[in-house]
Design a protein around this motif. Sequence first.
Motif, short mmCIF file in Angstrom:
data_model
loop_
_atom_site.label_atom_id
_atom_site.label_comp_id
_atom_site.label_asym_id
_atom_site.label_seq_id
_atom_site.Cartn_x
_atom_site.Cartn_y
_atom_site.Cartn_z
N GLU A 69 36.16 33.07 44.67
CA GLU A 69 35.85 32.08 43.64
C GLU A 69 36.52 32.42 42.31
O GLU A 69 37.00 31.53 41.60
CB GLU A 69 34.32 32.00 43.46
CG GLU A 69 33.61 31.43 44.68
CD GLU A 69 32.10 31.57 44.59
OE1 GLU A 69 31.63 32.20 43.60
OE2 GLU A 69 31.39 31.07 45.47
N LEU A 70 36.57 33.71 41.99
CA LEU A 70 37.22 34.13 40.75
C LEU A 70 38.71 33.85 40.80
O LEU A 70 39.30 33.32 39.83
CB LEU A 70 36.96 35.63 40.55
CG LEU A 70 37.35 36.23 39.19
CD1 LEU A 70 36.52 35.61 38.08
CD2 LEU A 70 37.17 37.74 39.22
N LEU A 79 33.58 45.12 42.63
CA LEU A 79 33.08 44.44 43.81
C LEU A 79 33.21 45.33 45.03
O LEU A 79 34.15 46.14 45.14
CB LEU A 79 33.88 43.15 44.05
CG LEU A 79 33.80 42.08 42.95
CD1 LEU A 79 34.75 40.94 43.26
CD2 LEU A 79 32.38 41.57 42.79
N ARG A 125 39.77 30.28 40.25
CA ARG A 125 39.74 29.80 38.86
C ARG A 125 40.92 30.30 38.04
O ARG A 125 41.17 29.82 36.94
CB ARG A 125 38.44 30.24 38.18
CG ARG A 125 37.18 29.61 38.72
CD ARG A 125 35.96 30.36 38.21
NE ARG A 125 36.11 30.75 36.80
CZ ARG A 125 35.57 31.85 36.28
NH1 ARG A 125 34.85 32.66 37.04
NH2 ARG A 125 35.74 32.13 35.00
N GLN A 185 29.36 38.66 50.45
CA GLN A 185 29.03 37.95 49.21
C GLN A 185 29.97 38.35 48.08
O GLN A 185 30.36 37.50 47.27
CB GLN A 185 27.58 38.23 48.82
CG GLN A 185 26.57 37.59 49.77
CD GLN A 185 25.15 37.78 49.27
OE1 GLN A 185 24.83 38.74 48.56
NE2 GLN A 185 24.26 36.87 49.66
N HIS A 186 30.32 39.63 48.03
CA HIS A 186 31.25 40.08 47.00
C HIS A 186 32.65 39.52 47.26
O HIS A 186 33.37 39.18 46.31
CB HIS A 186 31.28 41.61 46.96
CG HIS A 186 30.09 42.21 46.29
ND1 HIS A 186 30.17 43.33 45.48
CD2 HIS A 186 28.79 41.84 46.28
CE1 HIS A 186 28.98 43.63 45.02
NE2 HIS A 186 28.11 42.73 45.50
N GLN A 215 33.24 36.69 48.63
CA GLN A 215 33.16 35.30 48.22
C GLN A 215 33.29 35.17 46.71
O GLN A 215 33.96 34.27 46.19
CB GLN A 215 31.84 34.69 48.69
CG GLN A 215 31.64 33.23 48.30
CD GLN A 215 32.70 32.31 48.87
OE1 GLN A 215 33.25 32.57 49.94
NE2 GLN A 215 33.02 31.24 48.15
N ARG A 216 32.65 36.08 45.97
CA ARG A 216 32.77 36.08 44.52
C ARG A 216 34.22 36.29 44.09
O ARG A 216 34.71 35.66 43.15
CB ARG A 216 31.89 37.16 43.91
CG ARG A 216 30.39 36.85 43.97
CD ARG A 216 29.58 37.99 43.42
NE ARG A 216 29.90 38.28 42.02
CZ ARG A 216 29.46 39.36 41.38
NH1 ARG A 216 28.72 40.26 42.01
NH2 ARG A 216 29.76 39.54 40.11
N LEU A 217 34.91 37.19 44.81
CA LEU A 217 36.32 37.43 44.51
C LEU A 217 37.14 36.18 44.74
O LEU A 217 37.99 35.81 43.91
CB LEU A 217 36.85 38.58 45.37
CG LEU A 217 38.34 38.88 45.25
CD1 LEU A 217 38.68 39.34 43.84
CD2 LEU A 217 38.76 39.93 46.28
N MET A 237 35.14 44.00 36.30
CA MET A 237 34.25 43.61 37.39
C MET A 237 34.50 44.53 38.58
O MET A 237 35.65 44.78 38.95
CB MET A 237 34.49 42.15 37.80
CG MET A 237 33.63 41.68 38.95
SD MET A 237 33.94 39.94 39.39
CE MET A 237 33.27 39.12 37.95
#
Length: 306
Positions: free
Chosen positions: A157-158, A144, A161, A150-151, A153-155, A142
């Motif tokens: 969230e990843l 980013l 998890r 936004q990227h 934020q994706r990081l 991935m």
Amino acid sequence: MLPTSDGHIALNLPRPEDWELIPALLGKPASDWAELARIAAQRETAALLEQGRLLGLAIAADMAPTATPSPFKIDRLAAPRPPVPVPLVIDLSALWAGPLAASLLGMAGARVIKVESTTRPDGARAGDPTFFNLLNAGKESMKLDFRDPQHVQRLAELIARADIIIESSRPRALAALGISAEREAARGATWISITAHGRTGDAANWIGFGDDAGIAGGLGTVMRRFWGESLFAGDAIADPLTGITAALAGWAAFRAGGGTLISLALADVVAHACALHEAAPEELKSWQALAEADHQNLYPLRQPVI
């Protein structure tokens, strides 16, 4: 490896911009390594080390290894939880030690996602592609843009998890993105932080790579005892040693329930290895003779996992 007026330093200049800092390091310009060595020989080790670290250069003094009971610092920040069958590993690291640790965890059964910056990808991509593939094949990938909210934020969230997170950044780099190793460990993850010299105090900002970190760990002194001069040993030897150690520590922490922040410094791993066993002179002579007589690998090379 450069002689100084009172010892030796290891200096790594992998980036073109590093050479632009040489006048600030030495007090005068140097156009090549020979000229740099001539000037460094007139400077004291401590002064070069202090100035080099202020400038953000990968520099280390040749010193004796300091025995440590453990090459890593472990902080448990959450109660143990049952491990999941297939852990998710987020590999934020670059070059060698971290990617090797993530690769070994993948071979142990983990799902690994390698995350890179679009503007500053893993520097190992610029090297031997076979080597890069060996460390990273089989990982999901991935990319980013960490300048894009936004990227980022994706990081986040990843990472939220993930069961295991591996990174090799200076702590302030992740803090700037709002990412906290302590927070992730406190929610139950296993966080593996790989640095050159440590993640706390002044050392958290020191730059280092496998070769110079090995010298900082005392390897040059060990070599001098038997070969008569300060020498590097292996190829960036601190990296593979630390990668293997990180994988073992991370897997053990995960299996024990996570909630753990593991801090590994390249220099500390080398110091610990040097303290574990010191070969006798006859043993070294035997190894040297074997190395000069046989260029075959002692074991079959590990193949990339597709």
